[in-house]
Structures are given as structure tokens and as C-alpha cells.
Design an enzyme around this catalytic site. Structure first.
Site: not given
Length: 276
Positions: A2-3
Site C-alpha cells: 500500500p502506497e
DNA sequence: AGGTGGACCCGAACGC
DNA sequence: TGCGTTCGGGTCCACC
């Protein structure tokens, strides 16, 4: 992994499920999640809290309560949420916590590698915590090519390393940095302070373009990432650089190369992104 | 003081 | 086939 686009996708699905709802039960099954505080203690504090909003800052999610308290969640690499009616889903391996809401839905949290964190903040504590760790959001009006060049002046570190630094810009990780540098046609090892104004401007433009594309594709699903509705993202189909070592560059057909920068695997086009 | 590399964690991919 | 080894990735922290 997750960015910003993945976390924003999670936020967009979590907010309508949580806002206006009250937590009626909380179960935290992993002592790492709330360290150094005991999971039972945090769970007790969460019960009865009334959610007013779910916000994102960089890669952090904050679940904001009416009391002014905030649960700050970081998914790190493999954290994910699943919202579903109570009893409608099967128990999953690596479940670390479950919040039961007053409308009969459960919010289950899963994290294979146990790097993710849940931290409860008292009113007023969160902003200083985040400000100490995070630079501006990449979409903030203050972020311009000129600003970036100024911000990086005097930094000899490789361009890729400074873009991964959350205190420079909040929300970029290994994937979107490689994608942005490919678009901006800049070599990941360029010394950060060597950037001209035009290059700074093209980085800002490229960063925003890849993040916007990532959000519109609801993130990239590589191994573990899933949105709270169970859907996978489609951004992995849009990658031009990340994970494509040896494949021909979409612009010039030269085979993409892989090096290690700041301890991270880095894929780039040796022809379009010329050696510093 | 800025930059680098290890620790944390565990499943997948790889090597023999 | 089966075992051991390596890798990755965000953030913090120790060290240069």
C-alpha cells in the site's frame, strides 16, 4: 504494497462504512499491532467510540472519533481491511483484529507480515506526530517544480532515495517512485541537488500522474493488497517500469535494467533515463 | 548532519 | 521431492 493510491482507495471504501457508526465490540488478536500498549487495553478504549470520518495523510489512515480521539492505522506492506455483514465472511488466516459496528457490519483487519500498526491518539496529539514525519501531500498547491528543487538543494542522495523519504513528499513508495522516474525520464541515481527547474517540474507532473492513475485503477494488487470490498486493484496492468526488468521499454524498446538504490530494487530504462 | 544499512516479519520464489 | 536460503518492502534506529 500500500502506497498513497492504495491507502486512498481503502479510505474511500472505509469511510462510508464507518462514518456515523459506533463501535460495539473490538477484538485485537496480535500484540504487535498496538505495541507498546496491550491489545486488550486499546480494544477497550475503542468500544463505544463514534466514528465521524476516515482520513488519509501520506500512507497513514486516521479513523476520527467524535470524542476527538483518532485511531491511526498504517498498513505497512500487507495490512488490509475487509468490511462485511457480521457472520457473512469466513475466518481468514492472518486476521489480526475485528471491529464490530452498530449497524451489524464487521471491519476485519488482516496482516500477513505483522508490520502494520494501530495507535490511538488523544485529541490534539495527532497533527504534531504527522507533521514531524511527513512532507506535503503530492497534490498540495504548494508543491511545484520550484519548491521541489529548493527542497532538494544540498541533498547529495540519489533522486530515488529522496522521493522515498516521506518528509520530502508524503505517500510515495518503491512502485510509484519507479513509475514516476520512468515518466520523467530521470535516472534514479541522479544526485537530488543536481535537478534543474524543468526537471523538478517534470517530476512533480510525473508523480501526480502516476498517483492519479493509481487511484483511478484502485491501486495495484501484487500479492496481498485488496480493497475493503474485496476487489483487487488494476494498477499493476499499467506499470511501465516496476517489476519489468528485461522487458522492452514502452517508449524506446531498450530492455529495462535493474539496480539497487537506497536498498530497494529499482527498475528503469537505461536509454530513456540516462546515466547521471 | 545527512546518508546508509540492518531489524522487524513471513510467504513466495529460488537453488541445490 | 524436499529442504534450506534469499528476497522484498515502510519505517525506525544505530552507526558512519
Amino acid at each position: 504494497m500500500p502506497e498513497l493510491p492504495e491507502v486512498e482507495t481503502v479510505r474511500r471504501l472505509l469511510e462510508p462504512a464507518l462514518a456515523g457508526r459506533r463501535i460495539v465490540a473490538a477484538e485485537i488478536l496480535d500484540s504487535r499491532l498496538t505495541r507498546p500498549f496491550a491489545p486488550g487495553l486499546v480494544a477497550t478504549e475503542l468500544v463505544g467510540q463514534h466514528v465521524v470520518a476516515v482520513q488519509r495523510r501520506g500512507k497513514y489512515l486516521s479513523i476520527v472519533f467524535e470524542s476527538g480521539r483518532v485511531l491511526l492505522v498504517h498498513l505497512r506492506m500487507t495490512g488490509s481491511f475487509r468490511v462485511a455483514p457480521r457472520g457473512s465472511y469466513s475466518p481468514s488466516a492472518h486476521r489480526r483484529a475485528v471491529l464490530s459496528m452498530d449497524n451489524g457490519s464487521d471491519v476485519a483487519y488482516r496482516d500477513v507480515r505483522r508490520f502494520g500498526t494501530w495507535e490511538l491518539f488523544e485529541p490534539g496529539e495527532l497533527d504534531p506526530y504527522l507533521e514531524a514525519r511527513l512532507g506535503p501531500e503530492p497534490f498540495a498547491r504548494t508543491v511545484t517544480g520550484h519548491w521541489l528543487v529548493e527542497r532538494l538543494s544540498g541533498r547529495r542522495a540519489p533522486l530515488k532515495a529522496v522521493l522515498l523519504d516521506q518528509r520530502v513528499l508524503a505517500g510515495l513508495g518503491n512502485i510509484y517512485v519507479d513509475e514516476a522516474l520512468w515518466r520523467a525520464r530521470l535516472h534514479p541515481l541522479r544526485p537530488a541537488s543536481s535537478l534543474g527547474l524543468a526537471e523538478g517540474t517534470s517530476i512533480v507532473r510525473a508523480v501526480r500522474a502516476v498517483l492519479r492513475l493509481g487511484i483511478s485503477r484502485q491501486g495495484a494488487t501484487l500479492r496481498d493488497y485488496v480493497a475493503p470490498d474485496g476487489d483487487e486493484g488494476a494498477m499493476q496492468d499499467e506499470f511501465r517500469a516496476y517489476g519489468r526488468e528485461g522487458e522492452p521499454c514502452d517508449r524506446c524498446r531498450a530492455p529495462l535494467a535493474r539496480i539497487v538504490v537506497a536498498g530497494r530494487g529499482t527498475t528503469f530504462c537505461p536509454r530513456c533515463q540516462p546515466e547521471p
